[in-house]
Motif scaffolding. Structure first.
Motif, short mmCIF file in Angstrom:
data_model
loop_
_atom_site.label_atom_id
_atom_site.label_comp_id
_atom_site.label_asym_id
_atom_site.label_seq_id
_atom_site.Cartn_x
_atom_site.Cartn_y
_atom_site.Cartn_z
N THR A 13 50.64 51.69 28.04
CA THR A 13 51.89 52.02 27.19
C THR A 13 52.46 50.71 26.69
N LEU A 14 52.47 49.73 27.72
CA LEU A 14 52.94 48.31 27.11
C LEU A 14 51.93 47.53 26.26
N LEU A 15 50.56 47.82 26.56
CA LEU A 15 49.68 47.06 25.67
C LEU A 15 49.71 47.91 24.28
N ILE A 16 49.76 48.97 24.21
CA ILE A 16 49.90 49.93 22.95
C ILE A 16 51.11 49.42 22.20
N HIS A 17 52.17 49.31 22.77
CA HIS A 17 53.40 48.94 21.89
C HIS A 17 53.25 47.54 21.55
#
Length: 70
Positions: A13-17
């Motif tokens: 989720t962090l990487l995508i954001h």
């Protein structure tokens, strides 16, 4: 992301954001702190556990990794 002690799902989720920019994530971690970094990505900490705050209910396909995410 062992440094942040996250599950694979929350790290994703962090990487995508943050558009898969790991260096930027670490810069923001240093500048803003863990709580703000997570909240901007739609995550929050509760008793040292990450909770997804996303208001989206329908899954979608990520245009970067082509995985279905909620």
């Amino acid at each position: 992301m062992e440094l942040l002690v996250l599950s694979e799902q929350h790290a994703r989720t962090l990487l995508i954001h943050y558009r898969w920019d790991v260096e930027r994530i670490f810069e923001l971690l240093e500048e803003k702190g863990k709580d703000r970094l997570f909240s901007e990505a739609g995550l929050t900490m509760s008793d040292n556990k990450v909770i997804v705050l996303s208001s989206y209910s329908d899954p979608f396909t990520c245009s970067i990794c082509f995985e279905d995410v909620s």
